[in-house]
Design a protein around this motif. Structure first.
Motif, PDB file in Angstrom:
ATOM      1  N   TYR A 122      30.857  37.714  28.339  1.00 48.90           N
ATOM      2  CA  TYR A 122      30.895  37.745  26.873  1.00 48.90           C
ATOM      3  C   TYR A 122      29.931  36.717  26.298  1.00 48.90           C
ATOM      4  N   ARG A 123      29.927  35.524  26.884  1.00 50.55           N
ATOM      5  CA  ARG A 123      28.999  34.480  26.432  1.00 50.55           C
ATOM      6  C   ARG A 123      27.550  34.933  26.613  1.00 50.55           C
ATOM      7  N   GLY A 124      27.270  35.573  27.741  1.00 46.83           N
ATOM      8  CA  GLY A 124      25.920  36.071  27.978  1.00 46.83           C
ATOM      9  C   GLY A 124      25.530  37.161  26.999  1.00 46.83           C
ATOM     10  N   LEU A 125      26.490  38.033  26.668  1.00 49.27           N
ATOM     11  CA  LEU A 125      26.223  39.099  25.709  1.00 49.27           C
ATOM     12  C   LEU A 125      25.915  38.535  24.332  1.00 49.27           C
ATOM     13  N   VAL A 126      26.660  37.523  23.913  1.00 48.57           N
ATOM     14  CA  VAL A 126      26.395  36.875  22.622  1.00 48.57           C
ATOM     15  C   VAL A 126      24.966  36.335  22.590  1.00 48.57           C
ATOM     16  N   ALA A 127      24.539  35.709  23.690  1.00 54.79           N
ATOM     17  CA  ALA A 127      23.185  35.152  23.755  1.00 54.79           C
ATOM     18  C   ALA A 127      22.137  36.259  23.700  1.00 54.79           C
ATOM     19  N   GLU A 128      22.385  37.368  24.402  1.00 55.00           N
ATOM     20  CA  GLU A 128      21.429  38.481  24.419  1.00 55.00           C
ATOM     21  C   GLU A 128      21.316  39.135  23.046  1.00 55.00           C
ATOM     22  N   GLY A 168      34.247  36.198  18.029  1.00 53.56           N
ATOM     23  CA  GLY A 168      35.182  36.360  19.137  1.00 53.56           C
ATOM     24  C   GLY A 168      36.171  37.490  18.938  1.00 53.56           C
ATOM     25  N   ALA A 169      36.131  38.155  17.775  1.00 55.99           N
ATOM     26  CA  ALA A 169      37.078  39.240  17.508  1.00 55.99           C
ATOM     27  C   ALA A 169      36.909  40.403  18.490  1.00 55.99           C
ATOM     28  N   LEU A 170      35.691  40.625  18.958  1.00 56.58           N
ATOM     29  CA  LEU A 170      35.435  41.738  19.873  1.00 56.58           C
ATOM     30  C   LEU A 170      35.903  41.464  21.292  1.00 56.58           C
ATOM     31  N   LYS A 171      36.375  40.259  21.565  1.00 57.46           N
ATOM     32  CA  LYS A 171      36.874  39.966  22.914  1.00 57.46           C
ATOM     33  C   LYS A 171      38.007  40.916  23.277  1.00 57.46           C
ATOM     34  N   THR A 172      38.883  41.202  22.322  1.00 56.13           N
ATOM     35  CA  THR A 172      39.995  42.114  22.594  1.00 56.13           C
ATOM     36  C   THR A 172      39.470  43.440  23.132  1.00 56.13           C
ATOM     37  N   HIS A 173      38.529  44.026  22.427  1.00 59.35           N
ATOM     38  CA  HIS A 173      37.964  45.309  22.833  1.00 59.35           C
ATOM     39  C   HIS A 173      37.206  45.214  24.151  1.00 59.35           C
ATOM     40  N   LEU A 174      36.291  44.271  24.255  1.00 50.97           N
ATOM     41  CA  LEU A 174      35.426  44.195  25.429  1.00 50.97           C
ATOM     42  C   LEU A 174      36.185  43.797  26.691  1.00 50.97           C
ATOM     43  N   TYR A 175      37.173  42.935  26.571  1.00 51.40           N
ATOM     44  CA  TYR A 175      37.972  42.572  27.736  1.00 51.40           C
ATOM     45  C   TYR A 175      38.826  43.745  28.219  1.00 51.40           C
ATOM     46  N   ASN A 176      39.102  44.691  27.324  1.00 46.61           N
ATOM     47  CA  ASN A 176      39.898  45.853  27.703  1.00 46.61           C
ATOM     48  C   ASN A 176      39.062  46.992  28.283  1.00 46.61           C
ATOM     49  N   VAL A 177      37.780  47.048  27.930  1.00 49.18           N
ATOM     50  CA  VAL A 177      36.970  48.184  28.378  1.00 49.18           C
ATOM     51  C   VAL A 177      35.960  47.824  29.463  1.00 49.18           C
ATOM     52  N   ALA A 178      35.618  46.547  29.601  1.00 48.98           N
ATOM     53  CA  ALA A 178      34.649  46.127  30.621  1.00 48.98           C
ATOM     54  C   ALA A 178      35.402  45.506  31.795  1.00 48.98           C
ATOM     55  N   PRO A 179      35.464  46.173  32.951  1.00 53.57           N
ATOM     56  CA  PRO A 179      36.213  45.637  34.101  1.00 53.57           C
ATOM     57  C   PRO A 179      35.734  44.254  34.521  1.00 53.57           C
ATOM     58  N   GLU A 180      34.427  44.004  34.378  1.00 55.53           N
ATOM     59  CA  GLU A 180      33.911  42.678  34.708  1.00 55.53           C
ATOM     60  C   GLU A 180      33.093  42.132  33.543  1.00 55.53           C
ATOM     61  N   MET A 181      31.753  42.231  33.632  1.00 54.47           N
ATOM     62  CA  MET A 181      30.932  41.582  32.614  1.00 54.47           C
ATOM     63  C   MET A 181      30.535  42.547  31.496  1.00 54.47           C
ATOM     64  N   PRO A 182      30.920  42.254  30.246  1.00 59.56           N
ATOM     65  CA  PRO A 182      30.448  43.065  29.117  1.00 59.56           C
ATOM     66  C   PRO A 182      28.928  42.964  29.005  1.00 59.56           C
ATOM     67  N   ASN A 183      28.282  44.065  28.628  1.00 58.67           N
ATOM     68  CA  ASN A 183      26.831  44.040  28.496  1.00 58.67           C
ATOM     69  C   ASN A 183      26.410  44.680  27.182  1.00 58.67           C
ATOM     70  N   LEU A 184      25.091  44.798  26.992  1.00 58.23           N
ATOM     71  CA  LEU A 184      24.548  45.293  25.725  1.00 58.23           C
ATOM     72  C   LEU A 184      24.986  46.726  25.441  1.00 58.23           C
ATOM     73  N   ILE A 185      25.147  47.535  26.479  1.00 62.03           N
ATOM     74  CA  ILE A 185      25.571  48.923  26.270  1.00 62.03           C
ATOM     75  C   ILE A 185      26.969  48.963  25.656  1.00 62.03           C
ATOM     76  N   HIS A 186      27.856  48.086  26.108  1.00 65.59           N
ATOM     77  CA  HIS A 186      29.193  48.031  25.500  1.00 65.59           C
ATOM     78  C   HIS A 186      29.095  47.707  24.013  1.00 65.59           C
ATOM     79  N   PHE A 187      28.201  46.797  23.664  1.00 70.72           N
ATOM     80  CA  PHE A 187      28.023  46.426  22.261  1.00 70.72           C
ATOM     81  C   PHE A 187      27.460  47.598  21.462  1.00 70.72           C
ATOM     82  N   GLN A 188      26.499  48.320  22.041  1.00 73.14           N
ATOM     83  CA  GLN A 188      25.894  49.458  21.342  1.00 73.14           C
ATOM     84  C   GLN A 188      26.886  50.606  21.187  1.00 73.14           C
ATOM     85  N   GLN A 189      27.754  50.808  22.171  1.00 71.33           N
ATOM     86  CA  GLN A 189      28.799  51.815  22.028  1.00 71.33           C
ATOM     87  C   GLN A 189      29.779  51.428  20.922  1.00 71.33           C
TER      88      GLN A 189
END
Length: 327
Positions: free
Chosen positions: A112-118, A246-267
């Motif tokens: 998540y931290r990496g995604l924020v930076a990207e 940090g509001a999207l942590k709920t969503h991304l932690y539920n849909v990304a088994p490991e590391m959330p990436n840019l595609i998750h954000f675009q979806q």
């Protein structure tokens, strides 16, 4: 008097957090034989409910190793988990699942931290008409949304057909930089049917509840729903604010088994575009001047939904299949 009561309240809260809470955790560990991380992993299902609690536990730990675990490089996650288990005196042979659970959650946290930076990097990169890659992306956006209408020139009034404000779209990307273009292009290419439908709807004159005589008296020549591209850039800003807060942590932690990436954000952006379109129709605003009001109300609704740790945006690929589900 009020000031004195406020100070006393803050003092007792501080005392509770620093002393009583740590003492309570010590007692619970002695009774259960498990540290806080063990209790979290064993008592919570995978996803946001577990990862958010692990993140909080590590952040407020008095141990520097636990605190630094939140910002380690992904390549160091496995070693960090081993170090934490050694620190907590947890036998990996008798607790094999704990190591797996901690690694999965820690990957989500650092991802998540990496995604924020990207995302921030894309937002800060301005659109450059001298950059061939930027221009190619812009042309792809036009072809995806207007496949049967060749663009007569780089500077053209045709850009207004897909919702830009003027003859040159580059001026509209100033607020969100390349991030806005990336999101619009992803939506247009990966969920083309939905994007084209939203674009078509946005171009239709808004149905008015006024009689024909009243309408003519107002001297309105048309009442378009909204400008597709401009709204896309605005919804990009909304998605960005959800991410960095940090509001999207709920969503991304539920849909990304490991590391959330840019595609998750675009979806997520695709979902927000479609849902905002529906919300706009439900709100039935008089004109585009009500956009900020409708957007703020929509933002508040999404925030309320994401407060549920079991809530996620359905992780289907197409935005037409996206909806909120209770996992």
């Amino acid at each position: 008097m009020k000031h004195f009561l406020r100070v006393v309240t803050q003092f007792f809260l501080f005392l509770y957090c620093k002393c009583l809470w740590r003492g309570l955790k010590f007692v619970v560990r002695k009774i259960t034989g498990r540290c806080e991380l063990q209790r979290i992993c064993y008592n919570n299902k995978p996803g946001a409910r577990r990862t958010l609690k692990i993140e909080s536990s590590l952040r407020y730990s008095k141990n520097e190793l636990c605190q630094s675990a939140l910002s380690v490089h992904p390549d160091c996650v496995e070693k960090t988990v081993d170090n934490i288990m050694t620190l907590k005196k947890i036998n990996p042979d008798t607790n094999p699942q704990l190591s797996i659970s901690l690694q999965a959650s820690l990957f989500q946290i650092v991802g998540y931290r990496g995604l924020v930076a990207e995302v921030e990097k894309l937002r800060r990169e301005p659109y450059d008409c001298e950059n061939l890659k930027h221009e190619e992306m812009l042309m792809k956006l036009w072809k995806a949304l207007r496949p049967d209408s060749p663009l007569t020139g780089r500077i053209s009034k045709q850009w207004c057909e897909i919702g830009f404000q003027g003859n040159d779209p580059k001026t509209d990307f100033r607020g969100m930089g390349l991030l806005g273009l990336h999101n619009l292009l992803y939506f247009a290419e990966h969920d083309k049917a939905t994007a084209l439908q939203v674009l078509q709807d946005s171009l239709q004159p808004k149905q008015s509840k006024m009689s024909k005589a009243e309408w003519e008296q107002k001297n309105f020549d048309k009442a378009i729903g909204y400008s597709f591209a401009i709204v896309g850039i605005n919804i990009t800003d909304l998605a960005y604010s959800l991410l960095v807060s940090g509001a999207l942590k709920t969503h991304l932690y539920n849909v990304a088994p490991e590391m959330p990436n840019l595609i998750h954000f675009q979806q997520t952006f695709c979902y927000l575009m479609q849902e905002f379109h529906r919300f706009w129709i439900e709100e039935d605003p008089c004109d585009i001047m009500e956009f900020n009001r409708v957007r703020s109300k929509f933002h508040r609704r999404v925030l309320r939904q994401l407060k549920n740790p079991d809530m996620a945006l359905c992780p289907h690929f197409a935005a037409s299949d996206l909806h909120l589900v209770n996992l």
